[in-house]
Write an enzyme that holds these catalytic residues in place. Structure first.
Site, PDB file in Angstrom:
ATOM      1  N   ALA A   1      -5.935 -12.045  12.831  1.00  0.00           N
ATOM      2  CA  ALA A   1      -4.632 -11.907  13.103  1.00  0.00           C
ATOM      3  C   ALA A   1      -3.419 -11.767  11.914  1.00  0.00           C
ATOM      4  O   ALA A   1      -3.410 -12.924  11.284  1.00  0.00           O
ATOM      5  CB  ALA A   1      -4.397 -13.285  14.003  1.00  0.00           C
TER       6      ALA A   1
ATOM      7  N   ILE B   1      -3.378  -7.619  18.318  1.00  0.00           N
ATOM      8  CA  ILE B   1      -4.171  -7.844  17.904  1.00  0.00           C
ATOM      9  C   ILE B   1      -5.750  -8.022  18.579  1.00  0.00           C
ATOM     10  O   ILE B   1      -5.335  -8.192  20.202  1.00  0.00           O
ATOM     11  CB  ILE B   1      -3.936 -10.182  17.800  1.00  0.00           C
ATOM     12  CG1 ILE B   1      -3.175  -9.653  16.712  1.00  0.00           C
ATOM     13  CG2 ILE B   1      -5.285 -10.610  17.159  1.00  0.00           C
ATOM     14  CD1 ILE B   1      -2.327  -9.811  15.260  1.00  0.00           C
TER      15      ILE B   1
ATOM     16  N   ARG C   1     -21.276  26.230  32.238  1.00  0.00           N
ATOM     17  CA  ARG C   1     -19.783  26.919  32.624  1.00  0.00           C
ATOM     18  C   ARG C   1     -19.641  28.206  32.482  1.00  0.00           C
ATOM     19  O   ARG C   1     -20.127  29.027  31.531  1.00  0.00           O
ATOM     20  CB  ARG C   1     -18.751  26.164  32.294  1.00  0.00           C
ATOM     21  CG  ARG C   1     -17.319  27.182  32.326  1.00  0.00           C
ATOM     22  CD  ARG C   1     -16.521  26.145  33.602  1.00  0.00           C
ATOM     23  NE  ARG C   1     -15.408  27.264  34.134  1.00  0.00           N
ATOM     24  CZ  ARG C   1     -14.656  26.909  35.684  1.00  0.00           C
ATOM     25  NH1 ARG C   1     -14.919  26.235  35.901  1.00  0.00           N
ATOM     26  NH2 ARG C   1     -13.574  27.111  35.248  1.00  0.00           N
TER      27      ARG C   1
ATOM     28  N   GLN D   1      -9.874  21.000  24.996  1.00  0.00           N
ATOM     29  CA  GLN D   1      -9.034  22.445  25.361  1.00  0.00           C
ATOM     30  C   GLN D   1     -10.783  23.453  25.694  1.00  0.00           C
ATOM     31  O   GLN D   1     -10.844  24.864  26.627  1.00  0.00           O
ATOM     32  CB  GLN D   1      -9.022  23.579  24.034  1.00  0.00           C
ATOM     33  CG  GLN D   1      -8.332  24.865  23.976  1.00  0.00           C
ATOM     34  CD  GLN D   1      -6.931  24.795  24.662  1.00  0.00           C
ATOM     35  OE1 GLN D   1      -6.561  22.976  24.570  1.00  0.00           O
ATOM     36  NE2 GLN D   1      -6.733  26.004  25.196  1.00  0.00           N
TER      37      GLN D   1
ATOM     38  N   GLY E   1      -9.285  22.880  31.691  1.00  0.00           N
ATOM     39  CA  GLY E   1      -7.998  22.664  33.467  1.00  0.00           C
ATOM     40  C   GLY E   1      -8.790  21.100  33.506  1.00  0.00           C
ATOM     41  O   GLY E   1      -8.561  19.360  34.022  1.00  0.00           O
TER      42      GLY E   1
ATOM     43  N   GLU F   1      -6.169  -0.610  11.386  1.00  0.00           N
ATOM     44  CA  GLU F   1      -6.398  -0.673   9.810  1.00  0.00           C
ATOM     45  C   GLU F   1      -5.555   0.984   9.257  1.00  0.00           C
ATOM     46  O   GLU F   1      -5.878   0.457   8.390  1.00  0.00           O
ATOM     47  CB  GLU F   1      -7.961  -0.351   9.711  1.00  0.00           C
ATOM     48  CG  GLU F   1      -8.334  -0.802  11.213  1.00  0.00           C
ATOM     49  CD  GLU F   1      -9.538  -2.112  11.059  1.00  0.00           C
ATOM     50  OE1 GLU F   1      -9.856  -1.792   9.857  1.00  0.00           O
ATOM     51  OE2 GLU F   1     -10.013  -3.156  10.992  1.00  0.00           O
TER      52      GLU F   1
HETATM   53  N1  CAA Z   1      -6.612  -5.345  -3.550  1.00  0.00           N
HETATM   54  C1  CAA Z   1      -6.484  -6.275  -4.260  1.00  0.00           C
HETATM   55  N2  CAA Z   1      -4.750  -6.878  -4.298  1.00  0.00           N
HETATM   56  C2  CAA Z   1      -3.892  -5.687  -3.832  1.00  0.00           C
HETATM   57  C3  CAA Z   1      -4.727  -4.864  -2.985  1.00  0.00           C
HETATM   58  C4  CAA Z   1      -5.853  -4.361  -2.819  1.00  0.00           C
HETATM   59  N3  CAA Z   1      -6.235  -3.678  -1.865  1.00  0.00           N
HETATM   60  N4  CAA Z   1      -3.616  -4.365  -2.509  1.00  0.00           N
HETATM   61  C5  CAA Z   1      -2.407  -4.276  -3.194  1.00  0.00           C
HETATM   62  N5  CAA Z   1      -3.028  -5.430  -4.253  1.00  0.00           N
HETATM   63  C6  CAA Z   1      -1.910  -6.357  -4.702  1.00  0.00           C
HETATM   64  C7  CAA Z   1      -1.357  -5.715  -5.746  1.00  0.00           C
HETATM   65  O1  CAA Z   1      -2.177  -5.596  -7.146  1.00  0.00           O
HETATM   66  C8  CAA Z   1      -0.162  -6.356  -6.256  1.00  0.00           C
HETATM   67  O2  CAA Z   1      -0.842  -7.716  -6.400  1.00  0.00           O
HETATM   68  P1  CAA Z   1       0.330  -8.091  -8.291  1.00  0.00           P
HETATM   69  O3  CAA Z   1       1.592  -8.816  -7.621  1.00  0.00           O
HETATM   70  O4  CAA Z   1      -0.174  -8.870  -8.802  1.00  0.00           O
HETATM   71  O5  CAA Z   1       0.482  -7.313  -9.416  1.00  0.00           O
HETATM   72  C9  CAA Z   1       0.252  -7.520  -4.528  1.00  0.00           C
HETATM   73  O6  CAA Z   1      -1.341  -7.062  -4.013  1.00  0.00           O
HETATM   74  C10 CAA Z   1       1.562  -6.469  -3.579  1.00  0.00           C
HETATM   75  O7  CAA Z   1       1.194  -5.262  -3.922  1.00  0.00           O
HETATM   76  P2  CAA Z   1       2.111  -3.977  -3.436  1.00  0.00           P
HETATM   77  O8  CAA Z   1       3.713  -4.249  -4.391  1.00  0.00           O
HETATM   78  O9  CAA Z   1       1.133  -2.714  -3.803  1.00  0.00           O
HETATM   79  O10 CAA Z   1       2.093  -4.051  -1.881  1.00  0.00           O
HETATM   80  P3  CAA Z   1       2.766  -3.349  -1.062  1.00  0.00           P
HETATM   81  O11 CAA Z   1       3.524  -4.158  -0.325  1.00  0.00           O
HETATM   82  O12 CAA Z   1       3.101  -2.421  -1.513  1.00  0.00           O
HETATM   83  O13 CAA Z   1       1.669  -3.460   0.115  1.00  0.00           O
HETATM   84  C11 CAA Z   1       0.490  -1.874   1.510  1.00  0.00           C
HETATM   85  C12 CAA Z   1       0.715  -2.167   0.537  1.00  0.00           C
HETATM   86  C13 CAA Z   1      -1.572  -0.908   1.028  1.00  0.00           C
HETATM   87  C14 CAA Z   1       1.242  -0.600   1.734  1.00  0.00           C
HETATM   88  C15 CAA Z   1      -0.280  -2.484   3.033  1.00  0.00           C
HETATM   89  O14 CAA Z   1       0.590  -3.308   3.091  1.00  0.00           O
HETATM   90  C16 CAA Z   1      -1.142  -1.877   3.620  1.00  0.00           C
HETATM   91  O15 CAA Z   1      -2.396  -1.784   3.407  1.00  0.00           O
HETATM   92  N6  CAA Z   1      -0.482  -1.833   4.736  1.00  0.00           N
HETATM   93  C17 CAA Z   1      -1.445  -1.571   5.759  1.00  0.00           C
HETATM   94  C18 CAA Z   1      -1.696  -2.374   7.063  1.00  0.00           C
HETATM   95  C19 CAA Z   1      -3.115  -2.340   7.473  1.00  0.00           C
HETATM   96  O16 CAA Z   1      -4.000  -1.373   7.315  1.00  0.00           O
HETATM   97  N7  CAA Z   1      -2.748  -3.285   8.929  1.00  0.00           N
HETATM   98  C20 CAA Z   1      -3.499  -3.417   9.930  1.00  0.00           C
HETATM   99  C21 CAA Z   1      -3.766  -4.074  10.320  1.00  0.00           C
HETATM  100  S1  CAA Z   1      -5.765  -4.805  11.230  1.00  0.00           S
HETATM  101  C22 CAA Z   1      -5.798  -3.959  12.255  1.00  0.00           C
HETATM  102  O17 CAA Z   1      -4.910  -2.670  12.452  1.00  0.00           O
HETATM  103  C23 CAA Z   1      -7.105  -4.292  13.113  1.00  0.00           C
HETATM  104  C24 CAA Z   1      -7.447  -3.685  14.209  1.00  0.00           C
HETATM  105  O18 CAA Z   1      -6.612  -4.109  15.333  1.00  0.00           O
HETATM  106  C25 CAA Z   1      -8.424  -3.157  14.986  1.00  0.00           C
END
Ligand code: CAA
Length: 402
Positions: free
Chosen positions: A136, A169, A281, A350, A354, A377
């Site tokens: 979550a 979620i 087909r 495709q 149909g 994800e």
């Molecule tokens: N591993 C460890 N640390 C990380 C990291 C990683 N992969 N990525 C970033 N960090 C750290 C950075 O190093 C930074 O640390 P410091 O401040 O110490 O330097 C901090 O985290 C912040 O990093 P960013 O400024 O790069 O972060 P951001 O806000 O720009 O976000 C992003 C990065 C990749 C866009 C992230 O927000 C992201 O992955 N977004 C997508 C979210 C996602 O995939 N959601 C899916 C939900 S779950 C789901 O979908 C499940 C389902 O239903 C099946």
């Protein structure tokens, strides 16, 4: 001008090879999926009901504990083994493949940051399939932008009190336990002030607000969850306060592989269905499989699916090795596999013409199911962002681009 830095991955070439055990596993899961899962797929989709019977089937065949250690009752398969299970179930039904996917995703934050006591408390019930978990993280206003999470976790003595709402979620309404991410320090913001918690869903104050009506993966419940002063012991916090953002990111770095595997399975299912249909087909007095136009489409579908599969396995090997560059590989696998699933299922429709557009045949469901692999994800745009950031970092190029 200095010679350009190679954009090729610098990590040591992690070898991967499919073993006889992998082949045997694939044969076992494929038989189960063909005989028991595929015949249920259309009904699950039409009724939009969680397939409890198939959850039980997978549990009985030890296919929900593939990512857990043996000491917790799991089968501790390697990454490729786990991918094969998801792939073969998804080839028959994407909804059902989400059961092993979320079993791992919901548990990954505990695998990565949990204490031994937390692992001993939850993993046996998750590995056996007795309990279902959910991850979550997402909120209405925090999808791609994880750092804008608003849910609060306020410390109160030996407890934390969680308040707020989570949205989208997967399995949120059927889960027994959640890994939840909330702000313990709102002033520090999502990147530094977020923490992870384990929350059992029978805790007072927790409720399922609603379920989404979706285009695909319709038997997999996608829930909005409300936390109305949900009290959890501090012993349920994952790692230290403020570790939440990094735990969530490290989880996604690994779990995206499961979505890549799901996408490969959907693409393979569509390719197999289209080939079988084309061989039956007849139009213009001939089987349509004899037309080069159809053969070329099938050739593209099969070769692109194989490319996505091999990239996914290469990424699995990197995750098994805890390669420092694993996020590059898993995002690349999810990007290529998700786009392949969308393309292959669209081409399958495709080829069916149909008949592909009606529910009598499985490919329209596969096309609807495939779309989610480009969204959850992390959208395909987020995968490109993760890949590009690592690409630029390797080349020593600084950029804050989004
Ligand atoms: N591993 C460890 N640390 C990380 C990291 C990683 N992969 N990525 C970033 N960090 C750290 C950075 O190093 C930074 O640390 P410091 O401040 O110490 O330097 C901090 O985290 C912040 O990093 P960013 O400024 O790069 O972060 P951001 O806000 O720009 O976000 C992003 C990065 C990749 C866009 C992230 O927000 C992201 O992955 N977004 C997508 C979210 C996602 O995939 N959601 C899916 C939900 S779950 C789901 O979908 C499940 C389902 O239903 C099946």
């Amino acid at each position: 001008m200095a010679s350009p830095t190679s954009t090729q991955s610098q990590s040591s070439a992690t070898a991967y090879r499919l073993s006889r055990e992998h082949d045997e596993l694939r044969a076992l899961v494929r038989q189960l999926a063909d005989e028991r899962i595929a015949p249920r797929a259309a009904e699950i989709d039409a009724k939009a009901e969680f397939p409890w019977d198939l959850k039980q089937l997978l549990a009985e065949h030890d296919l929900l504990g593939t990512g857990f250690e043996e000491r917790h009752g799991g089968t501790a398969l390697d990454g490729i083994g786990q991918a094969i299970v998801v792939e073969e179930v998804a080839r028959a039904d994407a909804t059902t493949s989400l059961i092993p996917v979320i079993q791992k995703l919901g548990a990954l934050p505990i695998m990565l940051a949990g204490s031994e006591e937390q692992k001993d408390r939850y993993f046996p019930r998750l590995a056996s399939g007795e309990w279902l978990p959910a991850f979550a993280l997402t909120e209405a206003g925090a999808g791609s932008d994880v750092a804008s999470v608003r849910m609060r976790a306020r410390r109160d003595g030996e407890d934390y009190v969680l308040s707020g709402t989570k949205r989208f979620i997967t399995h949120g309404s059927v889960a027994n336990v959640l890994t939840v991410f909330a702000l313990t320090d709102p002033e520090a913001g999502g990147r530094k002030g977020m923490s992870g918690f384990i929350v059992e869903t029978d805790t007072s104050g927790f409720s399922v607000a609603r379920l989404e009506h979706k285009m695909g993966i319709r038997g997999s419940p996608t829930a909005e969850l409300t936390f109305d002063d949900v009290r959890v012991p501090a012993a349920n916090r994952l790692g230290e306060e403020g570790d939440g953002f990094k735990i969530a990111m490290s989880t996604l770095d690994r779990s995206r592989l499961a979505i890549a595997s799901q996408a490969v399975g959907i693409a393979q299912g569509a390719t197999d269905a289209a080939l079988a249909y084309a061989a039956e087909r007849r139009q213009f007095g001939e089987r349509i499989v004899d037309f080069q136009a159809i053969q070329f489409m099938l050739a593209d579908m099969a070769s692109q699916t194989e490319a996505a599969r091999q990239l996914t396995y290469a990424a699995c090997a990197r995750v098994d090795d805890d390669d420092p560059n694993l996020a590059y590989w898993t995002s690349a696998a999810k990007l290529i596999a998700g786009d392949t699933a969308m393309r292959a299922t669209t081409d399958a429709v495709q080829i069916f013409g149909g008949y592909g557009y009606i529910t009598e045949y499985p490919v329209e469901r596969m096309m609807r199911d495939a779309k989610i692999t480009q969204l959850y994800e992390g959208t395909q745009q987020i995968q490109r962002l993760v890949i590009a950031r690592r690409l630029l970092a390797r080349a020593g190029i600084e950029s804050r681009g989004r």
